[in-house]
Design a protein around this motif. Structure first.
Motif, PDB file in Angstrom:
ATOM      1  N   CYS A 127       0.876  -1.161   0.000  1.00  0.00           N
ATOM      2  CA  CYS A 127       0.000   0.000   0.000  1.00  0.00           C
ATOM      3  C   CYS A 127       0.921   1.221   0.000  1.00  0.00           C
ATOM      4  CB  CYS A 127      -0.905  -0.007   1.224  1.00  0.00           C
ATOM      5  SG  CYS A 127      -2.045   1.370   1.270  1.00  0.00           S
ATOM      6  N   THR A 128       0.988   1.918  -1.115  1.00  0.00           N
ATOM      7  CA  THR A 128       1.975   2.969  -1.291  1.00  0.00           C
ATOM      8  C   THR A 128       1.463   4.072  -2.201  1.00  0.00           C
ATOM      9  OG1 THR A 128       4.246   3.403  -2.057  1.00  0.00           O
ATOM     10  CG2 THR A 128       3.031   1.662  -3.173  1.00  0.00           C
ATOM     11  N   ALA A 129       2.149   5.176  -2.195  1.00  0.00           N
ATOM     12  CA  ALA A 129       1.817   6.289  -3.090  1.00  0.00           C
ATOM     13  C   ALA A 129       2.608   6.205  -4.390  1.00  0.00           C
ATOM     14  CB  ALA A 129       2.091   7.612  -2.391  1.00  0.00           C
ATOM     15  N   TYR A 130       3.479   5.219  -4.514  1.00  0.00           N
ATOM     16  CA  TYR A 130       4.388   5.127  -5.654  1.00  0.00           C
ATOM     17  C   TYR A 130       4.049   3.932  -6.536  1.00  0.00           C
ATOM     18  CZ  TYR A 130       6.812   8.209  -2.482  1.00  0.00           C
ATOM     19  OH  TYR A 130       7.120   9.231  -1.624  1.00  0.00           O
ATOM     20  N   ASP A 131       3.539   4.197  -7.729  1.00  0.00           N
ATOM     21  CA  ASP A 131       3.160   3.105  -8.622  1.00  0.00           C
ATOM     22  C   ASP A 131       4.344   2.507  -9.373  1.00  0.00           C
ATOM     23  OD1 ASP A 131       3.633   5.201 -10.343  1.00  0.00           O
ATOM     24  OD2 ASP A 131       1.704   5.065 -11.373  1.00  0.00           O
ATOM     25  N   GLU A 132       5.493   3.159  -9.363  1.00  0.00           N
ATOM     26  CA  GLU A 132       6.625   2.682 -10.158  1.00  0.00           C
ATOM     27  C   GLU A 132       7.288   1.409  -9.608  1.00  0.00           C
ATOM     28  OE1 GLU A 132       8.335   6.078  -7.598  1.00  0.00           O
ATOM     29  OE2 GLU A 132       6.554   5.819  -8.821  1.00  0.00           O
ATOM     30  N   HIS A 133       6.923   0.972  -8.425  1.00  0.00           N
ATOM     31  CA  HIS A 133       7.532  -0.222  -7.845  1.00  0.00           C
ATOM     32  C   HIS A 133       6.631  -1.454  -7.934  1.00  0.00           C
ATOM     33  CE1 HIS A 133      10.702   2.311  -6.389  1.00  0.00           C
ATOM     34  NE2 HIS A 133       9.835   3.073  -5.759  1.00  0.00           N
ATOM     35  N   ALA A 134       5.530  -1.343  -8.637  1.00  0.00           N
ATOM     36  CA  ALA A 134       4.562  -2.445  -8.704  1.00  0.00           C
ATOM     37  C   ALA A 134       5.173  -3.711  -9.295  1.00  0.00           C
ATOM     38  CB  ALA A 134       3.328  -2.027  -9.496  1.00  0.00           C
ATOM     39  N   LEU A 135       5.904  -3.603 -10.389  1.00  0.00           N
ATOM     40  CA  LEU A 135       6.488  -4.790 -11.015  1.00  0.00           C
ATOM     41  C   LEU A 135       7.435  -5.497 -10.058  1.00  0.00           C
ATOM     42  CD1 LEU A 135       6.855  -6.645 -13.400  1.00  0.00           C
ATOM     43  CD2 LEU A 135       8.596  -5.077 -14.271  1.00  0.00           C
ATOM     44  N   ALA A 136       8.285  -4.742  -9.381  1.00  0.00           N
ATOM     45  CA  ALA A 136       9.216  -5.341  -8.415  1.00  0.00           C
ATOM     46  C   ALA A 136       8.451  -6.012  -7.277  1.00  0.00           C
ATOM     47  CB  ALA A 136      10.168  -4.283  -7.869  1.00  0.00           C
ATOM     48  N   ALA A 137       7.335  -5.429  -6.862  1.00  0.00           N
ATOM     49  CA  ALA A 137       6.534  -6.022  -5.791  1.00  0.00           C
ATOM     50  C   ALA A 137       5.973  -7.372  -6.222  1.00  0.00           C
ATOM     51  CB  ALA A 137       5.404  -5.076  -5.389  1.00  0.00           C
ATOM     52  N   PHE A 138       5.448  -7.453  -7.441  1.00  0.00           N
ATOM     53  CA  PHE A 138       4.902  -8.726  -7.918  1.00  0.00           C
ATOM     54  C   PHE A 138       6.006  -9.751  -8.151  1.00  0.00           C
ATOM     55  CE2 PHE A 138       1.197  -6.030  -8.944  1.00  0.00           C
ATOM     56  CZ  PHE A 138       0.276  -6.716  -8.175  1.00  0.00           C
ATOM     57  N   GLU A 139       7.194  -9.290  -8.541  1.00  0.00           N
ATOM     58  CA  GLU A 139       8.332 -10.207  -8.677  1.00  0.00           C
ATOM     59  C   GLU A 139       8.741 -10.770  -7.316  1.00  0.00           C
ATOM     60  OE1 GLU A 139      11.162  -7.759 -10.753  1.00  0.00           O
ATOM     61  OE2 GLU A 139      10.384  -8.374 -12.711  1.00  0.00           O
ATOM     62  N   ALA A 140       8.438 -10.029  -6.244  1.00  0.00           N
ATOM     63  CA  ALA A 140       8.707 -10.493  -4.878  1.00  0.00           C
ATOM     64  C   ALA A 140       7.511 -11.256  -4.306  1.00  0.00           C
ATOM     65  CB  ALA A 140       9.056  -9.307  -3.984  1.00  0.00           C
ATOM     66  N   ALA A 141       6.594 -11.685  -5.173  1.00  0.00           N
ATOM     67  CA  ALA A 141       5.438 -12.511  -4.820  1.00  0.00           C
ATOM     68  C   ALA A 141       4.374 -11.776  -4.016  1.00  0.00           C
ATOM     69  CB  ALA A 141       5.874 -13.781  -4.091  1.00  0.00           C
ATOM     70  N   ALA A 142       4.239 -10.467  -4.201  1.00  0.00           N
ATOM     71  CA  ALA A 142       3.163  -9.728  -3.536  1.00  0.00           C
ATOM     72  C   ALA A 142       1.819 -10.199  -4.073  1.00  0.00           C
ATOM     73  CB  ALA A 142       3.317  -8.228  -3.775  1.00  0.00           C
ATOM     74  N   VAL A 143       0.835 -10.234  -3.203  1.00  0.00           N
ATOM     75  CA  VAL A 143      -0.522 -10.620  -3.586  1.00  0.00           C
ATOM     76  C   VAL A 143      -1.197  -9.485  -4.353  1.00  0.00           C
ATOM     77  CG1 VAL A 143      -2.802 -11.196  -2.670  1.00  0.00           C
ATOM     78  CG2 VAL A 143      -0.769 -12.220  -1.675  1.00  0.00           C
ATOM     79  N   ASP A 144      -0.930  -8.260  -3.937  1.00  0.00           N
ATOM     80  CA  ASP A 144      -1.539  -7.104  -4.596  1.00  0.00           C
ATOM     81  C   ASP A 144      -0.689  -5.871  -4.320  1.00  0.00           C
ATOM     82  OD1 ASP A 144      -3.359  -5.555  -6.072  1.00  0.00           O
ATOM     83  OD2 ASP A 144      -5.083  -6.499  -5.122  1.00  0.00           O
ATOM     84  N   TYR A 145      -0.994  -4.792  -5.046  1.00  0.00           N
ATOM     85  CA  TYR A 145      -0.258  -3.540  -4.944  1.00  0.00           C
ATOM     86  C   TYR A 145      -1.283  -2.422  -5.019  1.00  0.00           C
ATOM     87  CZ  TYR A 145       3.697  -0.373  -5.741  1.00  0.00           C
ATOM     88  OH  TYR A 145       4.657   0.611  -5.625  1.00  0.00           O
ATOM     89  N   LEU A 146      -1.547  -1.798  -3.898  1.00  0.00           N
ATOM     90  CA  LEU A 146      -2.547  -0.741  -3.821  1.00  0.00           C
ATOM     91  C   LEU A 146      -1.855   0.618  -3.830  1.00  0.00           C
ATOM     92  CD1 LEU A 146      -4.770  -2.255  -0.992  1.00  0.00           C
ATOM     93  CD2 LEU A 146      -5.006  -2.541  -3.460  1.00  0.00           C
ATOM     94  N   VAL A 147      -2.385   1.530  -4.648  1.00  0.00           N
ATOM     95  CA  VAL A 147      -1.833   2.876  -4.725  1.00  0.00           C
ATOM     96  C   VAL A 147      -2.777   3.824  -4.008  1.00  0.00           C
ATOM     97  CG1 VAL A 147      -1.089   4.718  -6.285  1.00  0.00           C
ATOM     98  CG2 VAL A 147      -0.691   2.328  -6.902  1.00  0.00           C
ATOM     99  N   LYS A 148      -2.203   4.634  -3.127  1.00  0.00           N
ATOM    100  CA  LYS A 148      -2.987   5.611  -2.356  1.00  0.00           C
ATOM    101  C   LYS A 148      -3.491   6.711  -3.276  1.00  0.00           C
ATOM    102  CE  LYS A 148      -0.162   4.890   1.738  1.00  0.00           C
ATOM    103  NZ  LYS A 148       0.832   5.501   2.609  1.00  0.00           N
ATOM    104  N   PRO A 149      -4.642   7.250  -3.020  1.00  0.00           N
ATOM    105  CA  PRO A 149      -5.588   6.871  -1.969  1.00  0.00           C
ATOM    106  C   PRO A 149      -6.270   5.547  -2.319  1.00  0.00           C
ATOM    107  CG  PRO A 149      -6.570   8.588  -3.310  1.00  0.00           C
ATOM    108  CD  PRO A 149      -5.153   8.378  -3.819  1.00  0.00           C
ATOM    109  N   VAL A 150      -6.363   4.689  -1.344  1.00  0.00           N
ATOM    110  CA  VAL A 150      -6.906   3.352  -1.554  1.00  0.00           C
ATOM    111  C   VAL A 150      -8.426   3.394  -1.433  1.00  0.00           C
ATOM    112  CG1 VAL A 150      -6.959   0.991  -0.681  1.00  0.00           C
ATOM    113  CG2 VAL A 150      -4.822   2.283  -0.654  1.00  0.00           C
ATOM    114  N   ARG A 151      -9.075   2.877  -2.460  1.00  0.00           N
ATOM    115  CA  ARG A 151     -10.535   2.759  -2.413  1.00  0.00           C
ATOM    116  C   ARG A 151     -10.901   1.505  -1.614  1.00  0.00           C
ATOM    117  NH1 ARG A 151     -10.075   2.127  -7.743  1.00  0.00           N
ATOM    118  NH2 ARG A 151     -11.661   0.517  -7.696  1.00  0.00           N
TER     119      ARG A 151
END
Length: 91
Positions: free
Chosen positions: A22-46
């Motif tokens: 859960c972050t304000a930075y969308d540029e790290h999403a690919l790295a997060a999924f490569e680290a086996a993240a379940v999801d990547y939420l960008v603030k403000p989170v609905r």
């Protein structure tokens, strides 16, 4: 250690914890999924996105948990604490 490095370490555990960024930075999403993240939420989170991410984590956990006869999932040990630290204070 930043969140991405922590997620990489957590992805090696068995059972693997569900990590949702859960972050304000969308540029790290690919790295997060490569680290086996379940999801990547960008603030403000609905609320709908948060519910969807938590449901995805729940389904992933149940799928990885062996079931008892009749398809009943084995009871999952519930965590009682979650600790997190922020690397920077947002102003």
């Amino acid at each position: 250690m930043d969140g991405l490095e922590a997620a990489q370490h957590l992805s090696r555990l068995e059972p693997r914890p569900a990590v949702i960024f859960c972050t304000a930075y969308d540029e790290h999403a690919l790295a997060a999924f490569e680290a086996a993240a379940v999801d990547y939420l960008v603030k403000p989170v609905r609320l709908e996105r948060l519910v969807e991410a938590l449901e995805r984590a729940r389904r992933q956990r149940l799928a990885a948990t062996p079931g008892l006869p009749g398809g009943t999932p084995v009871a999952l040990r519930q965590r009682s604490h979650l600790a997190a630290a922020c690397a920077a204070i947002c102003g």
